[in-house]
Motif scaffolding. Structure first.
Motif, short mmCIF file in Angstrom:
data_model
loop_
_atom_site.label_atom_id
_atom_site.label_comp_id
_atom_site.label_asym_id
_atom_site.label_seq_id
_atom_site.Cartn_x
_atom_site.Cartn_y
_atom_site.Cartn_z
N VAL A 180 1.04 39.93 11.03
CA VAL A 180 0.96 38.69 10.26
C VAL A 180 1.73 37.59 10.99
O VAL A 180 2.88 37.80 11.40
CB VAL A 180 1.54 38.86 8.84
CG1 VAL A 180 1.44 37.56 8.05
CG2 VAL A 180 0.82 39.99 8.10
N LEU A 181 1.09 36.46 11.15
CA LEU A 181 1.74 35.28 11.70
C LEU A 181 1.72 34.19 10.65
O LEU A 181 0.65 33.87 10.11
CB LEU A 181 1.03 34.79 12.97
CG LEU A 181 1.05 35.75 14.18
CD1 LEU A 181 -0.15 36.68 14.14
CD2 LEU A 181 1.07 34.96 15.47
N SER A 189 15.40 31.49 7.88
CA SER A 189 15.75 32.46 8.92
C SER A 189 14.61 33.45 9.12
O SER A 189 13.76 33.64 8.24
CB SER A 189 17.01 33.22 8.53
OG SER A 189 16.76 34.07 7.42
N GLU A 190 14.60 34.10 10.28
CA GLU A 190 13.57 35.10 10.56
C GLU A 190 13.63 36.24 9.55
O GLU A 190 12.61 36.76 9.12
CB GLU A 190 13.72 35.63 11.98
CG GLU A 190 13.35 34.62 13.06
CD GLU A 190 13.36 35.23 14.46
OE1 GLU A 190 12.91 36.39 14.61
OE2 GLU A 190 13.82 34.56 15.38
N LEU A 191 14.83 36.66 9.17
CA LEU A 191 15.00 37.75 8.22
C LEU A 191 14.45 37.37 6.85
O LEU A 191 13.73 38.15 6.21
CB LEU A 191 16.47 38.13 8.10
CG LEU A 191 16.80 39.26 7.11
CD1 LEU A 191 16.07 40.54 7.52
CD2 LEU A 191 18.31 39.49 7.03
N GLU A 192 14.75 36.15 6.40
CA GLU A 192 14.27 35.70 5.09
C GLU A 192 12.75 35.61 5.08
O GLU A 192 12.08 35.99 4.11
CB GLU A 192 14.88 34.35 4.74
CG GLU A 192 14.57 33.88 3.32
CD GLU A 192 15.20 32.55 2.98
OE1 GLU A 192 15.04 32.10 1.82
OE2 GLU A 192 15.85 31.95 3.86
N ILE A 219 5.57 41.03 12.04
CA ILE A 219 5.57 39.68 11.44
C ILE A 219 6.12 38.69 12.46
O ILE A 219 7.22 38.88 12.98
CB ILE A 219 6.40 39.65 10.15
CG1 ILE A 219 5.80 40.62 9.12
CG2 ILE A 219 6.46 38.23 9.57
CD1 ILE A 219 6.70 40.93 7.96
N ASN A 220 5.33 37.67 12.75
CA ASN A 220 5.70 36.65 13.74
C ASN A 220 6.28 37.28 15.01
O ASN A 220 7.48 37.16 15.29
CB ASN A 220 6.68 35.65 13.13
CG ASN A 220 5.98 34.67 12.19
OD1 ASN A 220 4.84 34.89 11.80
ND2 ASN A 220 6.66 33.60 11.83
N PRO A 221 5.45 37.95 15.79
CA PRO A 221 5.94 38.76 16.91
C PRO A 221 6.70 37.98 17.98
O PRO A 221 7.53 38.57 18.68
CB PRO A 221 4.66 39.36 17.50
CG PRO A 221 3.55 38.52 16.98
CD PRO A 221 3.99 38.05 15.64
N ILE A 222 6.47 36.66 18.12
CA ILE A 222 7.23 35.92 19.13
C ILE A 222 8.41 35.17 18.52
O ILE A 222 9.07 34.37 19.20
CB ILE A 222 6.33 34.93 19.91
CG1 ILE A 222 5.72 33.88 18.97
CG2 ILE A 222 5.25 35.66 20.67
CD1 ILE A 222 5.00 32.77 19.71
N PHE A 225 7.89 30.20 14.37
CA PHE A 225 6.53 29.63 14.34
C PHE A 225 6.59 28.37 13.46
O PHE A 225 6.10 28.36 12.35
CB PHE A 225 5.54 30.66 13.79
CG PHE A 225 4.10 30.22 13.77
CD1 PHE A 225 3.66 29.11 14.48
CD2 PHE A 225 3.17 30.94 13.02
CE1 PHE A 225 2.33 28.73 14.45
CE2 PHE A 225 1.84 30.56 12.98
CZ PHE A 225 1.42 29.45 13.70
N ILE A 226 7.23 27.34 13.98
CA ILE A 226 7.40 26.09 13.25
C ILE A 226 6.29 25.11 13.59
O ILE A 226 5.70 24.48 12.70
CB ILE A 226 8.78 25.47 13.57
CG1 ILE A 226 9.90 26.40 13.09
CG2 ILE A 226 8.93 24.09 12.91
CD1 ILE A 226 11.27 26.04 13.61
#
Length: 377
Positions: A180-181, A189-192, A219-222, A225-226
């Motif tokens: 999922v992206l 934050s990435e964790l949230e 989830i958002n592998p790179i 993603f802003i």
């Protein structure tokens, strides 16, 4: 025997899908005013600009820039910080008249294009669609709804899901991976973000019985993603043909759907091919069905018609019976499926097939046809 099948789905704000939505929004407005509109609408989207082009033959007038901007606002492109919004985006329209050679050369009852179309159905799910398609579409639909309802306020409009399912002896047995992206606000934050996607999207949209300890959820592998949407990537109509159809479970005819009126047989006959395949599977005479048709521009009927099932049914008899039951002419398809109505914008997102809705006539089941098929086979 183990087989892998996969499917992709995108959110409304994905630039290619945004282009499809705008194209079909324009088409709906035209058909609403002139049901006999002939249109082939292409949309290109880039930072701050929507370019609408294509060919038209219609007695209707519509405000193309207003339709495009309204669609962008409805999708959720409403903030300048997205780098693209419906209030300030420029809209260029270079629509031209339909080719006079096509207008003169194609009879009213003839196909409006030369194409290959494919329809598919499988008994593995309730709506007779491949499981990966259903899951991927549910994920992206959930992301969009959570964003629009402000339940997850840090989701932005762009996003994508890819689902890979493992099959054994023709049946889905486990989900191999879910990717999922999701575009998001810079403050989260990435964790949230990952927790929100897992708790509010994955757990709701993905059937628990198909997940095991080896299922890979990404989830958002790179990472961040802003920057997304048209600010990050140019969007074009017709670049999501596999997402619009059956994933890797069935071949693609290769043609796009959005922006095309029903005389464009690559769209309308694809709907009819699904309608046929769905009735064959729903009747119980096969668990899986693939319908292939080839049309030639100006022709009244397909020049090639073939049905493949996972059974030992007499294929020649099945082909003859289907041709007896279903009118495969362009006019017959349009009339049977009620395609001269403004129904297309809603099909532009989350797949054209497997949907439940008032206007998706190609998903309806005719009990009389089911009985006729059962009696014959």
């Amino acid at each position: 025997m183990k087989v892998i099948k996969s499917a992709e789905a995108v959110c409304q704000g994905h630039p290619d899908k945004t282009a499809d939505i705008i194209a079909d929004a324009i088409l709906d407005e035209l058909i609403m005013k002139d049901p006999y509109t002939k249109a082939s609408i292409e949309v290109l989207i880039t930072t701050g600009l929507v370019h609408v082009s294509g060919e038209l033959s219609t007695d209707a007038y519509v405000d193309i820039p207003n339709i495009a901007r309204s669609a962008l606002i409805e999708i959720g492109y409403t903030k300048p910080e997205y780098g693209f919004d419906g209030y300030t985006a420029g809209v260029i329209s270079t629509i031209s008249d339909q080719s006079p050679e096509i207008a003169l050369g194609v009879p009213l009852e003839g196909a409006g294009d030369t194409c290959i179309v494919v329809g598919y159905a499988t008994s593995e799910t309730e709506n007779l669609m491949p499981l990966p398609c259903n899951i991927a579409n549910r994920i992206t639909q959930s992301i969009d709804q959570l964003r629009k309802d402000d339940i997850v306020p840090f989701f932005r409009p762009d996003g994508k899901a890819v689902v890979v399912v493992e099959y054994e002896n023709g049946k889905p047995v486990r989900i191999d991976s879910v990717t999922v992206l999701v575009q998001h606000e810079p403050y989260v934050s990435e964790l949230e973000l990952k927790n929100a996607v897992i708790e509010k999207v994955i757990k709701e949209a993905v059937p628990e019985e198909f997940i095991d300890r080896n299922t890979n959820i990404v989830i958002n592998p790179i990472g961040r993603f802003i920057i997304g949407g048209p600010m990050a990537d140019t969007g074009l109509t017709g670049r999501k043909t596999i997402a619009d159809a059956y994933g890797t479970a069935a071949a693609s005819g290769g043609s796009a759907f959005s922006g095309k009126d029903p005389t464009k047989i690559d769209r309308s006959a694809s709907y009819m091919a699904r309608y046929i395949a769905k009735h064959i599977v729903a009747s119980g005479i096969a668990d899986e069905c693939n319908v292939e048709m080839v049309y030639v521009i100006g022709g009244e009927y397909p020049v090639s018609f073939n049905i493949k099932t996972n059974t030992d049914l007499d294929s020649e008899k099945l082909n003859r019976k289907i041709k007896d039951i279903f009118d495969l002419s362009p006019v017959g398809i349009i009339e049977k499926l009620k395609l001269r109505n403004p129904i297309y914008k809603e099909t532009a997102i989350y797949g054209h097939f497997g949907r439940v809705g008032e206007h998706t006539t190609w998903e309806e089941i005719d009990k009389n046809i089911l009985e006729e098929l059962r009696d014959a086979f």
